[in-house]
Design a protein around this motif. Structure first.
Motif, short mmCIF file in Angstrom:
data_model
loop_
_atom_site.label_atom_id
_atom_site.label_comp_id
_atom_site.label_asym_id
_atom_site.label_seq_id
_atom_site.Cartn_x
_atom_site.Cartn_y
_atom_site.Cartn_z
N ALA A 89 16.08 -41.46 36.83
CA ALA A 89 17.17 -40.89 36.04
C ALA A 89 17.97 -41.98 35.34
O ALA A 89 18.36 -41.84 34.17
CB ALA A 89 18.09 -40.05 36.94
N LEU B 138 15.80 -43.32 32.52
CA LEU B 138 15.68 -42.34 31.45
C LEU B 138 16.88 -42.42 30.52
O LEU B 138 16.74 -42.39 29.29
CB LEU B 138 15.56 -40.93 32.04
CG LEU B 138 15.58 -39.76 31.05
CD1 LEU B 138 14.40 -39.83 30.10
CD2 LEU B 138 15.60 -38.42 31.81
N GLU C 56 10.17 -40.45 27.09
CA GLU C 56 11.19 -39.59 27.68
C GLU C 56 10.62 -38.31 28.29
O GLU C 56 11.00 -37.92 29.40
CB GLU C 56 12.27 -39.25 26.64
CG GLU C 56 13.14 -40.44 26.27
CD GLU C 56 14.37 -40.04 25.49
OE1 GLU C 56 14.70 -38.83 25.47
OE2 GLU C 56 15.01 -40.92 24.89
N GLN C 57 9.72 -37.64 27.61
CA GLN C 57 9.25 -36.35 28.11
C GLN C 57 8.50 -36.48 29.42
O GLN C 57 8.73 -35.75 30.38
CB GLN C 57 8.37 -35.66 27.07
CG GLN C 57 8.05 -34.21 27.42
CD GLN C 57 9.30 -33.37 27.71
OE1 GLN C 57 10.23 -33.36 26.91
NE2 GLN C 57 9.32 -32.69 28.84
N ARG D 239 10.86 -37.24 32.27
CA ARG D 239 11.54 -36.04 32.78
C ARG D 239 10.64 -35.28 33.75
O ARG D 239 11.10 -34.81 34.80
CB ARG D 239 11.94 -35.14 31.60
CG ARG D 239 12.96 -35.76 30.67
CD ARG D 239 13.31 -34.84 29.49
NE ARG D 239 14.03 -35.59 28.47
CZ ARG D 239 15.34 -35.87 28.52
NH1 ARG D 239 16.06 -35.44 29.55
NH2 ARG D 239 15.92 -36.57 27.56
N TYR E 40 10.55 -37.14 37.07
CA TYR E 40 11.75 -36.88 37.87
C TYR E 40 11.59 -35.59 38.68
O TYR E 40 11.86 -35.56 39.89
CB TYR E 40 12.97 -36.79 36.97
CG TYR E 40 14.25 -36.45 37.70
CD1 TYR E 40 15.02 -37.44 38.30
CD2 TYR E 40 14.68 -35.12 37.82
CE1 TYR E 40 16.18 -37.13 38.99
CE2 TYR E 40 15.84 -34.81 38.50
CZ TYR E 40 16.58 -35.81 39.09
OH TYR E 40 17.72 -35.49 39.78
N VAL F 86 18.06 -32.81 33.50
CA VAL F 86 16.95 -33.67 33.09
C VAL F 86 15.92 -32.89 32.29
O VAL F 86 15.50 -33.32 31.20
CB VAL F 86 16.30 -34.34 34.32
CG1 VAL F 86 15.02 -35.06 33.92
CG2 VAL F 86 17.27 -35.33 34.96
N LEU F 87 15.48 -31.75 32.80
CA LEU F 87 14.45 -30.97 32.12
C LEU F 87 14.98 -30.28 30.87
O LEU F 87 14.20 -29.89 30.00
CB LEU F 87 13.87 -29.93 33.08
CG LEU F 87 13.13 -30.51 34.29
CD1 LEU F 87 12.63 -29.38 35.20
CD2 LEU F 87 11.97 -31.40 33.86
N LEU G 23 23.41 -37.94 30.92
CA LEU G 23 22.56 -38.15 32.09
C LEU G 23 23.28 -38.89 33.21
O LEU G 23 22.75 -38.98 34.33
CB LEU G 23 21.30 -38.93 31.70
CG LEU G 23 20.23 -38.13 30.95
CD1 LEU G 23 19.20 -39.07 30.32
CD2 LEU G 23 19.55 -37.13 31.87
#
Length: 306
Positions: free
Chosen positions: A205, A208, A228-229, A232, A235, A273-274, A282
């Motif tokens: 996190a 990110l 990034e995707q 996520r 995580y 996050v999602l 964040l």
């Protein structure tokens, strides 16, 4: 451990002032401390499952874990600060990057924390009689410093999560169990995976949030490498995986199912996050994930002890 060769100072030096106690506390990053407390709780719960709880080694293990966590936080502050990685920072306050403290003072604070961890660890080793643990302790301190320190910091190569999983998961939990009970059971292994996954989730996190600035600074964290995707998704996998690992102990310790109660705290950071949050949005995820790790660990420890 000898002091590594000093890293070059930023080309545009800042004017340093005397940092306040509040700033030093902020730079210790209290929100990350659950990652140090939780493995000792779970390791002690696993020791209780083996009828081997010993409170003096447990307290000393907690001192070692907290000192290492704070030490690595100050070490990161120093190393990232003198490299210029924190020049355009979104996250928590940094002493060096903000110019609040001299880099050498922050470095010395990190080494002081490592010394405290070393002394407490030495007492634990003496009490347990397992002198090979000195090697584990030395590796832990070296890993803490070289995460962002030295000429080739592994945190800049995307290996930070490996360090966190190994040292704040496997080593911290199973080591805590071993120095109390003299052996390691399956519950300690499962608990180590649970704690390691959640500790990694905190770092994921954090990284990110810092993907844009880390990429510009040349810090190739796992989040930068994955994008990034996929970060996520990672995580979410880590959070879910932590609960799965904890639940593998239920056939032998039914009360370990109490860990599911911590699922309530998992909902908000997962949604954040999602849901695509970036930057400062964040920052609360670090606190939420830390609280999740602490509650999940406490409930798992209780379930193993009952």
């Amino acid at each position: 451990m000898s002091d590594p060769a000093p890293l070059p100072l930023p080309s545009s030096p800042v004017t340093h002032r005397r940092a306040t106690p509040r700033q030093w506390i902020a730079a210790a990053r209290p929100r990350t401390l659950p990652a140090a407390i939780t493995p000792v709780l779970v390791g002690t719960g696993a020791a209780a499952a083996l009828d081997g709880v010993a409170w003096v080694p447990a307290v000393l293990a907690l001192i070692v874990s907290l000192a290492l966590q704070i030490g690595v936080n100050y070490s990161n502050d120093y190393s990232d600060g003198i490299r210029g990685t924190d020049d355009d920072r979104v996250g928590p306050f940094r002493l060096v990057g903000s110019g609040a403290a001299e880099p050498r003072h922050v470095r010395d604070a990190a080494f002081a924390c490592f010394a405290v961890a070393g002394l407490a660890g030495l007492v634990v080793v003496a009490l347990s009689g397992s002198w090979w643990l000195l090697l584990v302790g030395a590796a832990s301190v070296a890993a803490a410093w070289y995460y962002t320190g030295g000429k080739r910091p592994y945190g800049y190569a995307g290996l930070g999560e490996v360090f966190v999983f190994v040292f704040f998961g496997l080593v911290a939990v199973m080591g805590t169990t071993y120095v109390q009970a003299g052996r390691i059971g399956g519950s300690a292994v499962a608990g180590a995976f649970c704690v390691g996954f959640l500790a990694c989730a905190i770092l994921v996190a954090n990284n990110l949030r810092d993907v844009p600035t880390d990429a510009l600074a040349g810090k190739r964290t796992l989040a930068v490498r994955l994008g990034e995707q996929r970060t996520r998704t990672l995580y979410a996998v880590l959070v879910v995986g932590a609960f799965v690992a904890a639940l593998t102990t239920v056939p032998w310790h039914p009360f370990a199912a109490l860990v599911l109660l911590a699922g309530v705290l998992a909902q908000r950071p997962l949604r954040t996050v999602l849901g695509g949050a970036t930057g400062r949005d964040l920052i609360p995820v670090l606190k939420d994930t830390g609280q999740l790790e602490l509650l999940a660990g406490a409930l798992l420890a209780l379930g193993l002890a009952l």
